[in-house]
Each structure stands twice: as C-alpha cells, then as structure tokens.
Design an enzyme around this catalytic site. Structure first.
Site, short mmCIF file in Angstrom:
data_model
loop_
_atom_site.label_atom_id
_atom_site.label_comp_id
_atom_site.label_asym_id
_atom_site.label_seq_id
_atom_site.Cartn_x
_atom_site.Cartn_y
_atom_site.Cartn_z
N GLY A 206 1.94 2.17 10.74
CA GLY A 206 2.93 3.25 10.63
C GLY A 206 3.58 3.62 11.96
O GLY A 206 4.23 4.65 12.07
N HIS B 290 -9.60 1.52 4.14
CA HIS B 290 -8.37 1.64 4.93
C HIS B 290 -8.64 2.58 6.10
O HIS B 290 -9.41 3.54 5.98
CB HIS B 290 -7.24 2.19 4.05
CG HIS B 290 -5.92 2.14 4.76
ND1 HIS B 290 -5.52 3.10 5.65
CD2 HIS B 290 -4.93 1.20 4.74
CE1 HIS B 290 -4.33 2.77 6.14
NE2 HIS B 290 -3.96 1.63 5.60
N LYS C 158 0.20 4.24 -0.38
CA LYS C 158 -0.43 5.46 0.17
C LYS C 158 -0.13 6.65 -0.76
O LYS C 158 -0.11 6.47 -1.97
CB LYS C 158 0.03 5.69 1.60
CG LYS C 158 -0.14 4.43 2.45
CD LYS C 158 -0.01 4.63 3.93
CE LYS C 158 -0.20 3.30 4.64
NZ LYS C 158 -0.24 3.41 6.08
N ASN D 9 0.88 -1.17 0.00
CA ASN D 9 0.00 0.00 0.00
C ASN D 9 0.91 1.22 0.00
O ASN D 9 1.46 1.59 1.04
CB ASN D 9 -0.89 -0.02 1.25
CG ASN D 9 -1.71 1.25 1.38
OD1 ASN D 9 -1.79 2.06 0.45
ND2 ASN D 9 -2.33 1.44 2.54
N GLU E 43 -6.07 -4.87 10.09
CA GLU E 43 -5.04 -3.89 10.41
C GLU E 43 -5.38 -3.16 11.71
O GLU E 43 -6.18 -2.21 11.69
CB GLU E 43 -4.93 -2.86 9.29
CG GLU E 43 -4.57 -3.45 7.95
CD GLU E 43 -3.89 -2.42 7.05
OE1 GLU E 43 -2.74 -2.65 6.67
OE2 GLU E 43 -4.51 -1.38 6.76
N SER F 67 2.78 -2.25 10.25
CA SER F 67 4.22 -2.36 10.52
C SER F 67 4.78 -3.75 10.23
O SER F 67 5.68 -4.23 10.90
CB SER F 67 4.55 -1.94 11.95
OG SER F 67 4.15 -0.59 12.17
N GLU G 132 -7.05 4.93 7.29
CA GLU G 132 -6.80 6.35 7.00
C GLU G 132 -7.98 6.98 6.25
O GLU G 132 -8.30 8.15 6.43
CB GLU G 132 -5.49 6.49 6.21
CG GLU G 132 -4.28 6.29 7.11
CD GLU G 132 -3.07 5.67 6.42
OE1 GLU G 132 -2.98 5.71 5.19
OE2 GLU G 132 -2.20 5.14 7.15
P1 PGA Z 1 2.47 0.21 7.60
O1 PGA Z 1 1.06 0.46 6.88
O2 PGA Z 1 3.00 -1.09 7.09
O3 PGA Z 1 3.30 1.39 7.24
O4 PGA Z 1 2.18 0.13 9.07
C1 PGA Z 1 0.17 -0.60 6.63
C2 PGA Z 1 -1.10 -0.07 6.04
O5 PGA Z 1 -1.51 1.04 6.43
O6 PGA Z 1 -1.71 -0.70 5.17
#
Ligand code: PGA
Length: 250
Positions: A172, A94, A11, A9, A166, A212, A96
């Site tokens: 993140g 997601h 982003k 992803n 998630e 992460s 976000e």
């Molecule tokens: P990350 O993000 O691996 O940077 O924690 C995962 C995601 O948001 O899909």
C-alpha cells in the site's frame, strides 16, 4: 510448470452491491486468462461474489479463517462455513492481521492447517518490515515464518498451499521490491521448503509476490523465475487494473 496465480485482496472494501458490479465488469476482461484468478473478498461479500462468478473460472477467496470447527469465538468464521458458501481460497497471516490483530506465526499455522484440512487453499503471507530488511534479517525471517506456518502438514498438503511473499514496506506504499529483490527472497523461501519437504515440493509450490503490484510492474516481476503470481491489494479494486495484471502477458 507452475500455473501462475493472481489473487485480489480487497481488504475492507466493497459492499455486496459493489462486489456484484466489480465482478460483472471483471468477468469479460479475464475470460480465458492463463493464470488462476482469485478474488479474496470481505466475508459479507462472499455470497454475492460466488453468485456473480458462477460458471466462470474466477475463484472466490476469504481473508481469514479460524482454526476451530465451532464454538465461542465471536467474530470468527470456520473453514467449513467458508467451504459451504463456495469459498476455495483463504488469505492467512496477512501483515495487517499480524500488525493490527495480534496474529502470530503460531496462529497462522493453526489457521493454515484448518484451512487445508477443510479443502481450502491457504494463501499464507510472509514478509519482513523495513527495519528487518535493513538489519539483514529478511532471509532468516521469511524462512522462519514460512516453515512455522507449514508445520504439521504432510508433503501433499504443503504442495497445495500458496505462499505470498509480501515485504511489509511495499504494501500500500507504492514502493515495490525490485524484480531481483522479490525473486531472491522468494528463492530463499522455495529453498527452505525444498530443504525440509524435498525438491519436488519446493519446485511445485506456488509463491506469489505482493506489495504495490500493478499493471506497470507486473510483467517484470512475473518474468522472474521464482515468482508464480501476485497478491494484489489496491490494483484489485478496479476491474480494468486487475484485468491488466491478470493478463500481464498480452
Ligand atoms: P497492495 O496490497 O497491492 O495495495 O500493496 C497488497 C496486499 O496487502 O496484499
């Protein structure tokens, strides 16, 4: 039995030029990889990504899709537009999007339905916030999020979806759910799907972990029986790191 699926992803990262560079670097590193490999890129990078991955096993994904076929929805993209551009997967719901852009369980459901009916594979994200886990709501919450997202789909449509568990507190942050925590919650999601759509569907649907996930922790997570793959943010932005996640068995 379930084929693992590792999806990046990206982003809001990488320009079309950078997309080409990253994918050219990635291609030889993931050639012949066992899992399904997907890169979910920003909309403006789709064309570059489709071009760069032509003739490889890498699939291109988008990061959102609207539920209407067309109309006055400034800034949105329809499923058919994505299909015509060569997109195969799309991230939906997601955290976000839920947190910053007002996405709800109901809009996640509408988007997932539109995606699956256009022939795209939705990667539907669910997961709890830190305070929700601490209050003991994780299992109820992920069950609710998952079942609402799948509402109105036939059994075969449900089976074709990918769910990404998630935990919001792990995205993140460098904090990962433990292997056991991730497996347990994904097991809850699988049981909820099995209870509603039957054991066969529950056993067949692919459920990823995200938050992460990186070259260091991928092996432990992937060794868990319920975990079928990963949705990778930060570690998908460098070809070498992403390839190490993809090739976790080597
Ligand atoms: P990350 O993000 O691996 O940077 O924690 C995962 C995601 O948001 O899909």
């Amino acid at each position: 039995m379930r084929k693992p699926i590792i999806a990046g992803n990206w982003k809001m990262n990488k320009t079309p030029k950078e997309t080409k560079q990253l994918l050219e670097e990635l291609k030889p590193l993931v050639k012949g990889a066992k899992p399904t490999v997907v890169v979910c890129v920003p909309a403006v990078d789709i064309q570059a990504a489709v071009r760069a991955t032509k003739g490889t096993a890498i699939k291109v994904g988008a990061q959102n899709v609207h539920f209407k076929e067309s109309g006055a929805y400034t800034g949105e993209l329809s499923a058919q537009m994505l299909v015509e551009c060569g997109v195969k997967y799309v991230i939906i719901g997601h955290s976000e999007r839920r947190q910053y852009f007002g996405e709800t369980d109901q809009t996640v459901n509408l988007r997932a339905l539109a995606a699956v009916r256009a022939g795209l594979t939705p990667i539907i994200c669910v997961g709890e916030k830190k305070e929700e886990r601490e209050a003991g709501y994780t299992n109820a919450l992920v069950t609710y999020q998952t079942l609402i997202a799948l509402e109105g789909m036939s059994e075969s449509e449900v089976k074709s979806c990918v769910i990404a568990y998630e935990p919001v507190w792990a995205i993140g942050t460098g904090l990962t759910a433990t292997d056991e925590q991730a497996n347990e919650t994904i097991g809850v999601i699988r049981s909820a799907i099995a209870a509603k759509y039957g054991k066969r569907i529950g056993n067949a649907i692919r459920i990823q972990y995200g938050g992460s996930m990186n070259p260091k922790n991928v092996k432990g997570l992937m060794a868990q029986p319920h975990i079928d793959g990963g949705l990778i943010g930060g570690a998908s932005l460098k070809a070498e790191d992403f390839a190490k996640v993809v090739n976790y068995e080597d």
